[in-house]
Design an enzyme around this catalytic site. Structure first.
Site, short mmCIF file in Angstrom:
data_model
loop_
_atom_site.label_atom_id
_atom_site.label_comp_id
_atom_site.label_asym_id
_atom_site.label_seq_id
_atom_site.Cartn_x
_atom_site.Cartn_y
_atom_site.Cartn_z
N HIS A 79 -7.26 8.18 -2.67
CA HIS A 79 -6.67 6.98 -3.25
C HIS A 79 -7.08 6.74 -4.70
O HIS A 79 -6.24 6.51 -5.58
CB HIS A 79 -7.07 5.78 -2.38
CG HIS A 79 -6.33 4.52 -2.65
ND1 HIS A 79 -6.73 3.60 -3.59
CD2 HIS A 79 -5.22 3.99 -2.07
CE1 HIS A 79 -5.91 2.57 -3.58
NE2 HIS A 79 -4.99 2.78 -2.67
N SER B 214 -1.17 -0.86 -4.53
CA SER B 214 -2.22 -0.06 -5.15
C SER B 214 -1.68 0.84 -6.24
O SER B 214 -2.38 1.19 -7.18
CB SER B 214 -2.92 0.82 -4.10
OG SER B 214 -3.80 0.07 -3.32
N ASP C 161 -12.57 1.79 -6.79
CA ASP C 161 -11.71 2.34 -5.75
C ASP C 161 -12.54 3.27 -4.85
O ASP C 161 -13.73 3.03 -4.64
CB ASP C 161 -10.54 3.11 -6.39
CG ASP C 161 -9.26 3.00 -5.57
OD1 ASP C 161 -9.21 3.65 -4.52
OD2 ASP C 161 -8.34 2.30 -5.99
#
Length: 718
Positions: free
Chosen positions: A162, A451, A124
């Protein structure tokens, strides 16, 4: 195989394409026949201006090389180069909203398993391993953006959150509890500033994760290539083959069909779509109008929580200076300048909020990759944006935000299947992906997207690996799919290409009674008038108790005839393969995707097996992945390649000059072609081609013609 010189190529797609300058630095992935180190060392010695930025020797036999377009072209002369791939960009997929607590979901599971001793890799944007909820479980990782051993989230300009959010859903252990709070957490930073990265970093990160023995890997990233043949998808396939459970987010390009993107198109990977729990969501209303406008908050935006009515002003694509818009909501059209610049301009001009509508049909997901802005920003479909422009802006009406209850459902943004070419059902499962509360650098926030759904499944996989350490990656996937619960809606259930097997049920998956081996249930594409498909479903009883299995006929549909097994007994610990036959009469079937569920009862439990086939034709693109790769400019040749989803009767490729769109000539004329990759060489010198063009690929099949446009740059003197 003919050597392909693809140094000028990036993926030639209409959206966002810009041809590189001959002196611009680009990066490509080169597959080779000789050992990786031998070729890489040879490249560095013979071409000192080129930089080998990654070597792959586990999942691919390849190197990633960086240099100018002009210098990189010389690599084609190296013996042993087998193929070259454009570098595709991947982006983290997320949107912010009202919080759903993964901690609460774990409390409902009532299990003693915590993922202890299971290695989980997060590929990620990096992870803030100093976060108090993550520091205990963090064990290491690697940064394939900067190529060092510090996979920290990007800080400063282009800061990201994220990966830390994803990691918290999987394995937070502090104020928040993730799905597997005792799992060993590893971070692989493959997406850099702004959450952007390429296949170079993603494949390198996956290689690192596999080499370091990850039991489970989470990939909450993706692109919009709906096909099974991309290098990243192949790398995922290989990782699963080597024993790693790979979980991939389906993408945020829903609700349209055929929107699942690579590497979520990987057959053995667990592809995860997003479901929403019972919650309240903001919608917009215009006084006097019945219509409600659905909005989707952009990633990185503050929550949409306006509590008053506001007038709306239209600002085009945002290229011009905005007037004073204090007390207004600013409506933009997508395009022109980045989302962040639109929102920043509106904020600096005094706006209360920003709406951005799509410049093409359908919805879109976007992010504010540039820093925090204290006003909310959300996206609209083109249809909704134009309606709001007509009924609010032009009529001088104000808009009001209303919070409306929303039942559990497939999230509208969640990408749908099926997959072209192999005609498989995707996603495989659903997990909560709307307004998920989790860790970020310096605290916590809620995000939404597939996600956020994928790490729920990655965490669940860690629990399964702890409970059943001898299970293979295939066993983990089967347990999750076999025990999933179909999501219902007012008119029945959501379709297989929307939800796969349904919402995961970790309590059942930990101790399944029956495992379904449904790999041979793919029906495919139907082109004949009368066809019969012979399928097999294998049932594995993993208990000591025998059970009776009774199949149910699916809802009757004209043109379909199912022949299902008679009722039979499956003894304890017995595995049995059953034959299923499907007769199809094209004269009675509607064209397009046909799908549903085969249901049967085994003991006291009910099971549902998704099925799907495409009859004759559907709405997918016949042409995808077009590349036009120039060889030596002075030789005046170029290689082309693209993928066909179906066999066609004829193909032509015409070039039109960029800007004027005047026809410049036909460069390719082909007769019948099989489905799959089409490759060839053309002479750009003969055709007198140089500069920017739009290549129009026209295909004819069964009397129907369709065309697809792709930007192309050809080096030389126009």
């Amino acid at each position: 195989m003919k050597l392909l010189v693809s140094m000028i190529s990036v993926l030639l797609m209409v959206s966002g394409f810009r041809a590189p300058d001959p002196q611009e630095e680009v990066t490509i992935i080169i597959e080779m026949e000789k050992p990786v180190d031998e070729i890489a060392d040879d490249l560095e010695q013979r071409f000192p201006r080129l930089e080998v930025v990654a070597r792959y020797d586990t999942l691919l036999n390849a190197v990633a090389v960086k240099g100018t377009v002009q210098d990189l072209e010389k690599v084609a002369r190296i013996e042993g180069v087998r193929n070259q791939h454009a570098v595709i960009r991947y982006q983290a997929l997320a949107v912010e909203e009202i919080p759903f607590s993964t901690h609460a979901l774990r409390d409902q599971m009532s299990t003693s398993y915590t993922g202890k001793g299971v290695k989980v890799g997060v590929i990620d944007t990096g992870v803030d391993y100093t976060h108090p909820d993550l520091t205990k479980n963090y064990q290491g990782g690697y940064d394939t953006v900067d190529f060092d051993e510090d996979p920290m989230e990007t800080e400063g300009e282009g800061a990201t959150i994220h990966g830390t959010h994803v990691a918290g859903v999987i394995a937070a252990d502090g104020e928040m509890k993730g799905m597997a709070p005792d799992a060993e957490l590893y971070a692989y930073r493959a997406l850099g500033p702004g959450g952007m990265g390429t296949s170079v970093q993603v494949i390198a990160a996956l290689e690192e994760a596999v080499e370091e023995g990850m039991d489970v890997v989470n990939l909450s990233l993706g692109n919009d290539v709906n096909g099974p043949d991309w290098p990243t998808t192949h790398a995922v396939n290989k990782a699963v083959e080597m024993g790693t459970v790979v979980v991939v987010a389906a993408g945020n390009s829903g609700p349209g069909a055929w929107t699942v993107g690579s590497p979520a198109t990987s057959t053995p990977a667990i592809t995860v779509g997003a479901s929403s729990m019972n919650t309240k969501v903001p919608v917009l209303k215009v006084p006097g109008e019945k219509r409600q406008i659905n909005i989707q908050t952009l990633s990185g935006s503050v929550p949409w929580s306006l509590d008053r009515k506001y007038p709306v002003v239209f600002a085009g694509t945002g290229g011009n200076t905005l007037p004073d818009v204090r007390g207004h909501v600013v409506l933009f059209e997508r395009g022109g300048i980045p989302f962040f610049e639109k929102v920043l301009k509106a904020y600096q001009a005094g706006a209360e909020a920003v709406l951005i509508y799509n410049h093409e049909e359908g919805s879109f997901s976007g992010g504010l990759n540039g820093g925090a802005i204290p006003i909310p920003a959300a996206s609209l479909t083109r249809k909704e944006g134009l309606w709001l422009k007509e009924n609010a802006v032009e009529e001088s009406q104000w808009v009001e935000t209303v919070m409306v209850p929303e039942a559990e459902q497939v999230a509208p943004f969640s990408s749908r299947g099926p997959v072209t070419t192999n005609w498989e059902v995707k996603p495989d499962l659903l997990a909560p992906g709307v307004a998920v509360w989790s860790t970020i650098p310096g605290g916590y926030t809620s995000l939404q997207g597939t996600s956020m759904a994928a790490p729920h499944i990655a965490g669940a996989a860690a629990l399964l690996k702890e409970a059943h350490p001898d299970w293979t990656a295939e066993d983990v996937k089967r347990a999750l799919i076999s025990t999933a619960d179909l999501m219902e809606k007012e008119a029945g259930t959501f379709d297989p290409t929307e939800q796969g097997a349904g919402v995961f049920d970790i309590k059942e998956a930990l101790q399944p009674q029956l495992l379904l081996h449904s790999e041979n249930m793919t029906i495919g594409k139907i082109e004949g008038r009368l066809e019969r498909k012979n399928l097999t479903l294998t049932l594995e009883n993993v208990t000591d108790t025998g059970i009776e299995v009774r199949f149910q006929q699916p809802d009757r549909k004209k043109g379909e005839t199912w022949e299902l097994p008679m009722t039979f007994r499956l003894d304890g610990n017995e595995t049995k393969e059953v034959s299923i036959s499907l007769g199809l009469n094209g004269a009675f079937l509607e064209d397009g995707v046909q799908e549903g569920y085969l249901s049967f009862q085994a003991g006291d439990a009910f099971y549902n097996v998704p099925y799907m086939y495409v009859n004759q034709k559907s709405t997918y693109d016949w042409v995808s992945g077009f590349e036009f790769n120039q060889g030596w400019p002075d030789k005046g040749t170029a290689d082309y390649r693209f993928h066909l989803s179906d066999p066609v009767d004829a193909v032509t490729i015409d070039f039109y000059r960029a800007g004027t769109m005047m026809w410049a000539g036909t460069v390719v004329e082909l007769g019948e072609q099989h489905a799959g990759m089409v490759e060839g060489e053309v002479s750009t010198k003969e055709a007198g081609l140089a500069g920017m063009y739009t290549a129009v690929v026209e295909v004819t099949r069964a009397g129907e013609t369709d065309s697809y446009a792709f930007p192309v740059y050809i080096e030389g003197n126009p």
